[in-house]
Write an enzyme that holds these catalytic residues in place. Structure first.
Site, mmCIF file in Angstrom:
data_model
loop_
_atom_site.group_PDB
_atom_site.id
_atom_site.type_symbol
_atom_site.label_atom_id
_atom_site.label_comp_id
_atom_site.label_asym_id
_atom_site.label_seq_id
_atom_site.Cartn_x
_atom_site.Cartn_y
_atom_site.Cartn_z
ATOM 1 N N HIS A 271 -4.191 -0.488 -2.001
ATOM 2 C CA HIS A 271 -5.647 0.229 -1.592
ATOM 3 C C HIS A 271 -6.769 -0.302 -2.362
ATOM 4 C CE1 HIS A 271 -4.037 1.161 -5.892
ATOM 5 N NE2 HIS A 271 -5.195 1.880 -6.030
ATOM 6 N N TYR B 84 0.942 -1.110 0.063
ATOM 7 C CA TYR B 84 0.037 0.081 0.079
ATOM 8 C C TYR B 84 0.825 1.405 0.220
ATOM 9 C CZ TYR B 84 -4.484 2.678 0.964
ATOM 10 O OH TYR B 84 -5.591 2.948 1.027
ATOM 11 N N TYR C 284 -11.370 -1.774 7.795
ATOM 12 C CA TYR C 284 -10.810 -0.516 7.705
ATOM 13 C C TYR C 284 -10.693 0.288 9.257
ATOM 14 C CZ TYR C 284 -11.336 -0.261 2.783
ATOM 15 O OH TYR C 284 -11.368 -0.405 1.321
ATOM 16 N N TYR D 20 -4.051 -4.824 7.725
ATOM 17 C CA TYR D 20 -2.878 -3.988 7.362
ATOM 18 C C TYR D 20 -1.954 -3.972 8.268
ATOM 19 C CZ TYR D 20 -6.510 -1.814 4.433
ATOM 20 O OH TYR D 20 -7.365 -1.628 3.491
ATOM 21 N N HIS E 102 -13.460 -3.123 2.487
ATOM 22 C CA HIS E 102 -13.521 -3.329 3.944
ATOM 23 C C HIS E 102 -14.485 -4.571 4.171
ATOM 24 C CE1 HIS E 102 -14.840 -2.555 7.927
ATOM 25 N NE2 HIS E 102 -16.116 -2.601 7.558
#
Length: 378
Positions: free
Chosen positions: A316, A268, A358, A328, A320
């Site tokens: 990216h 990312y 998220y 992450y 979600h």
């Protein structure tokens, strides 16, 4: 004693615990302990250097350090080993103030031979050789995220020169080329053809399907990448972008192959913004933002969100889910520098969509009212 300290990302010369500093050598230490009939330290005792705050605890023989002993330094680091005629001999252990530790071989007080450095958790982070207290020959640096940088150090003990190799966490995918003090200057995609070894450089084969020459290319506020259309070959082997199965989500990220739990699947990267800038703008502009640290936020602006325009990294594109198969995590990439990555939290089958939670937690300025996108609240 050394003031500088090596780390898992340091490619410099190692100067840990090899000698006393100048102030300590000039200061006459105070001895407390057993003595011989002529008054010399003999048996167990302690030497104190009050000016610099260091001390030695161990055994003495007729005024010289002999047998097991430990030097304790003012920064709370220490050096333990066996002394022969006042000099370290054999394998000694240097413990850094931050909990890392190094096992190194000494000959007459100097570091010569193999050494290994460990994280506080006991993971190997550096392997190599010393010659006259300096790093020499083949050196391997492994970061906390599983990447390894390996090569023959130059005359200054640095990983600088040609045929330096960065190996991704899978221990097979690599970037090989020119590095300067551990920083990638010009490298090509490759695959290892032999296992990593402490004694010889691994054999590798260049990837003909990825001909681009890559360099360190950390993003900035106004530049996402100097080569935005050049993909990462490790990532491209593992994931691809397709229409998401989540209603209204648009595109999503999918596994190309089976991925074990705790596998780095995607990276990312993006432009680097401040938290203040991101928090002060409308949520509609924050579709692809992710916090990197206390100072920076990574963002893939809408103008770069299409893979036709930007495909240097694809993290990216993960959507979600409240029941995600990924998370992450932090990563230090030889091309992008410190970024985030998408790491699996369970086994993921080929064709399965990769999702992350998220974890939005944001309030309107000066209030306790949630400031969240409508799709997340629903």
């Amino acid at each position: 004693m050394p003031e500088s300290r090596t780390s898992e990302t340091d490619s410099g010369e190692d100067d840990s615990g090899s000698s006393l500093d100048e102030d300590e050598e000039e200061e006459e230490p105070v001895y407390q302990g057993k003595r011989s009939c002529d008054g010399a330290p003999h048996g167990r005792g302690t030497l104190f250097w009050s000016k610099v705050g260091n001390r030695f605890e161990g055994r003495f023989l007729h005024g010289k350090k002999q047998g097991r002993g430990t030097l304790y330094f003012r920064d709370e680091s220490s050096l333990s080993g066996t002394y022969v005629d006042d000099e370290l001999e054999g394998v000694a252990t240097y413990v850094y103030a931050d909990g890392r530790y190094m096992e190194a071989r000494y000959e007459k007080g100097d570091m010569n031979g193999r050494f290994t450095e460990y994280s506080p958790e006991g993971d190997v982070i550096v392997r190599g050789y010393h010659k006259d207290n300096a790093r020499s020959g083949l050196l391997r640096l492994t970061d906390e995220f599983g990447g390894t940088l390996a090569g023959v150090v130059n005359g200054e003990g640095l990983l600088s020169g040609n045929n330096i190799v960065y190996v991704y966490p899978d221990h097979r995918t690599a970037l090989v080329g020119t590095f300067e003090d551990g920083v990638m200057k010009a490298a090509k995609a490759a695959t290892l053809a032999s296992d990593m070894s402490d004694d010889v450089m691994p054999r590798f084969e260049y990837r003909t399907d990825y001909p681009a020459t890559l360099e360190f290319d950390q993003s900035a506020r106004d530049c996402i990448s100097r080569n935005p259309s050049v993909p990462d070959h490790y990532e491209q082997d593992r994931v691809h972008v397709a229409l998401s199965a989540i209603p209204g989500a648009g595109e999503g990220l999918f596994a190309k192959r089976d991925l074990d739990a705790d596998t780095v699947a995607s990276f990312y990267n993006g432009v680097r913004l401040s938290h203040e800038e991101v928090d002060g703008r409308d949520w509609s502009l924050n579709d692809n933002t992710i916090s990197l640290d206390d100072e920076a936020v990574i963002d893939v602006p809408r103008s770069w969100s299409s893979v036709e325009r930007y495909r240097a990294s694809l993290g990216h594109k993960a959507n979600h889910s409240s029941s995600p198969n990924c998370k992450y995590d932090h990563f230090v990439h030889p091309r992008f520098g410190p970024i985030k990555c998408v790491r699996t939290v369970r086994h993921v089958s080929a064709g399965e969509e990769l999702t992350c939670d998220y974890g939005y937690h944001h309030k309107l300025p000066g209030s306790e009212i949630d400031d969240l996108p409508s799709w997340f609240k629903s």
